[in-house]
Enzyme design. Structure first.
Site, short mmCIF file in Angstrom:
data_model
loop_
_atom_site.label_atom_id
_atom_site.label_comp_id
_atom_site.label_asym_id
_atom_site.label_seq_id
_atom_site.Cartn_x
_atom_site.Cartn_y
_atom_site.Cartn_z
CG ASP A 49 -32.57 12.33 31.08
OD1 ASP A 49 -31.48 12.09 31.60
OD2 ASP A 49 -33.65 11.82 31.45
CD GLU B 35 -28.85 14.07 29.94
OE1 GLU B 35 -28.91 12.95 30.46
OE2 GLU B 35 -29.35 15.09 30.47
#
Lengths: 223, 223
Positions: free
Chosen positions: B42, B114
Site C-alpha cells: 500500500d 497491493e
C-alpha cells in the site's frame, strides 16, 4: 547555516543544490516553494518507514505496523529530527513568518524536512532518499517498543483533551471479525464535540482501543 | 491461472516465487498470508503514484495532487487492475471464502494486488516494483484529467448516500488561509449520521468542497 553544513548533517551531497534550496523555501517566501515537494516527500517517508518496520518487526501484524508507522511520521517526530538538524536556520521564510517565529514552528519544520527528503529523491533517486531517512531515523527507530503498544495513545489523547477542556472520549466496540482462533476487534474512539470518530483494529480490544486513540490524536493534531 | 501467466502479465519474473505465492494468500487460507505484504505494498503504491503525479502534473498544487492520488489508490482502481489481470484465479483462499465468492470480492482483490507490489519489491527492489506499478497504471493515469477535478466526487458521494437512504452531506466553510493573492480554503464535509467529518482544502471553495467529498467517500468506502 550554510547549505554545506546541512548536506554534511544529512549525509548527502546534492548534484543540484537548487533542489535543496526549493525544499527549504516556505510558501510565505514566494514561488517556487516547497509545497509540492512536501507532497512527494511525505509519501517517500511513509514508504521508507514501512520498509524499515516490515523488515525490523517480523512478528507485528498489519494494524500494529500501521500504528507504529503513524507515530514515526507524525509532526512531533519530524519536528524533533528537524530540530536536531537545526533546519530552522536554513529555511527561507517570508518576512511576516520570520518575525512571528516561523522558523521554529513545528508544522513548518516538519513540512520542510519532508520536502528535503523529496529533494534528495529528485537529485539522487529513491535509494539515496531511503538511506538519508534511515540514517536520520536511527534514534527514533531505536525507541520503538512494539510490545508496549500505545499504552501512551489513550493517555496522550486524554491529556490533549483535558488541556483543552473537552470531555473525555468514549470507546465503542463496533465488531469482532474473523474466526475464533484469529479474531480481530474493531473499536471506535468518539469525541463528538470535535467531530471525531476513528476506528481502530487489533487482536485484542485493548489494542484496538489504543489504535483508535492514536488515530484520533493524529486527526486532532492535524486540524 | 499459472504463476507463469501471472508473471507475464505483471511484466516481472520472480527470482523467488514463494514471495509471489505469499502475496496471493488470503488470511482465510492460513499462515503465512498476505496481510503484512499488503501493509508494505500500500505504501509503495502510494509513493509510486506520488512520483508519477509529481512528474506528470507540474502545475498541480499539493491538495490537488493528493486528491488525484486518492482516486488512483482506492479500492475501485485496484480492483479494476486486479480484474484485468484475472488475479482472482490465482488467489489462495480458505474454503469458506472460496464458496462465498471471495475470489471476486473487490476488497480481497485490491488487497492482494497491493501485496503483489510488495512481493515484487522484496524480490527485485524498489525500481522493479515501480516499473510494474507504472506499467499497470498506464490506462488509469491516461484517464486522469486534473482540470476537471472532482466534479464527480460530490456527485459520487451524493449517489452513495442516496443508495443507502442517508441524508445528504453538508459543506461547511471552516477557514480561509494564507494571504489574499494565494488564499487557500478549508471546507468540512459532514455526514453526521455516519460519524463522518472530513476536511478538504483548495485554492477555491469549490475545489475544497470536492476534496472534502472525496475524502468522505474514501472514508465511507473503507468502513
Amino acid at each position: 547555516m550554510t547549505l554545506e553544513t546541512l548536506q554534511n548533517r544529512l549525509g548527502y551531497r546534492f548534484a543540484d543544490t537548487k533542489l535543496l534550496l526549493e525544499a527549504l523555501t516556505h510558501r510565505s517566501f514566494g514561488l517556487p516553494n516547497n509545497e509540492r515537494f512536501e507532497f512527494l516527500g511525505d509519501s517517500i517517508l511513509n514508504c521508507v518507514m514501512s520498509m524499515a518496520l516490515f523488515a525490523r518487526f517480523e512478528q507485528l501484524r498489519e494494524g500494529e505496523l500501521s500504528r507504529v508507522r503513524a507515530s514515526l511520521v507524525r509532526q512531533d517526530a519530524l519536528h524533533r529530527i528537524a530540530r536536531d538538524l537545526d533546519l530552522g536556520e536554513a529555511l527561507r521564510l517570508g518576512e511576516g513568518e520570520l518575525k512571528s517565529g516561523g522558523s521554529s514552528r513545528p508544522s513548518i519544520l516538519a513540512d520542510a524536512l519532508e520536502a528535503v527528503f523529496a529533494a534528495v529523491f529528485l537529485d539522487g533517486g529513491f535509494d539515496a532518499a531511503r538511506s538519508v531517512i534511515d540514517r536520520l531515523y536511527v534514534p527514533l527507530l531505536a525507541e520503538v517498543d512494539p510490545r508496549r503498544p500505545s499504552k501512551d495513545a489513550k493517555t496522550a489523547l486524554q491529556e490533549w483533551l483535558q488541556a483543552r477542556k473537552v470531555a473525555l472520549p468514549t470507546y465503542v466496540m463496533v465488531q469482532a471479525l474473523g474466526e475464533a482462533h484469529a479474531q480481530e476487534f474493531e473499536v471506535a474512539c468518539e469525541v463528538p464535540k470535535l467531530g471525531i470518530r476513528t476506528l481502530g483494529r487489533g487482536p485484542s480490544r485493548r489494542i484496538a482501543e489504543q489504535q483508535s486513540a492514536e488515530l484520533a490524536l493524529t486527526a486532532l493534531r492535524a486540524k
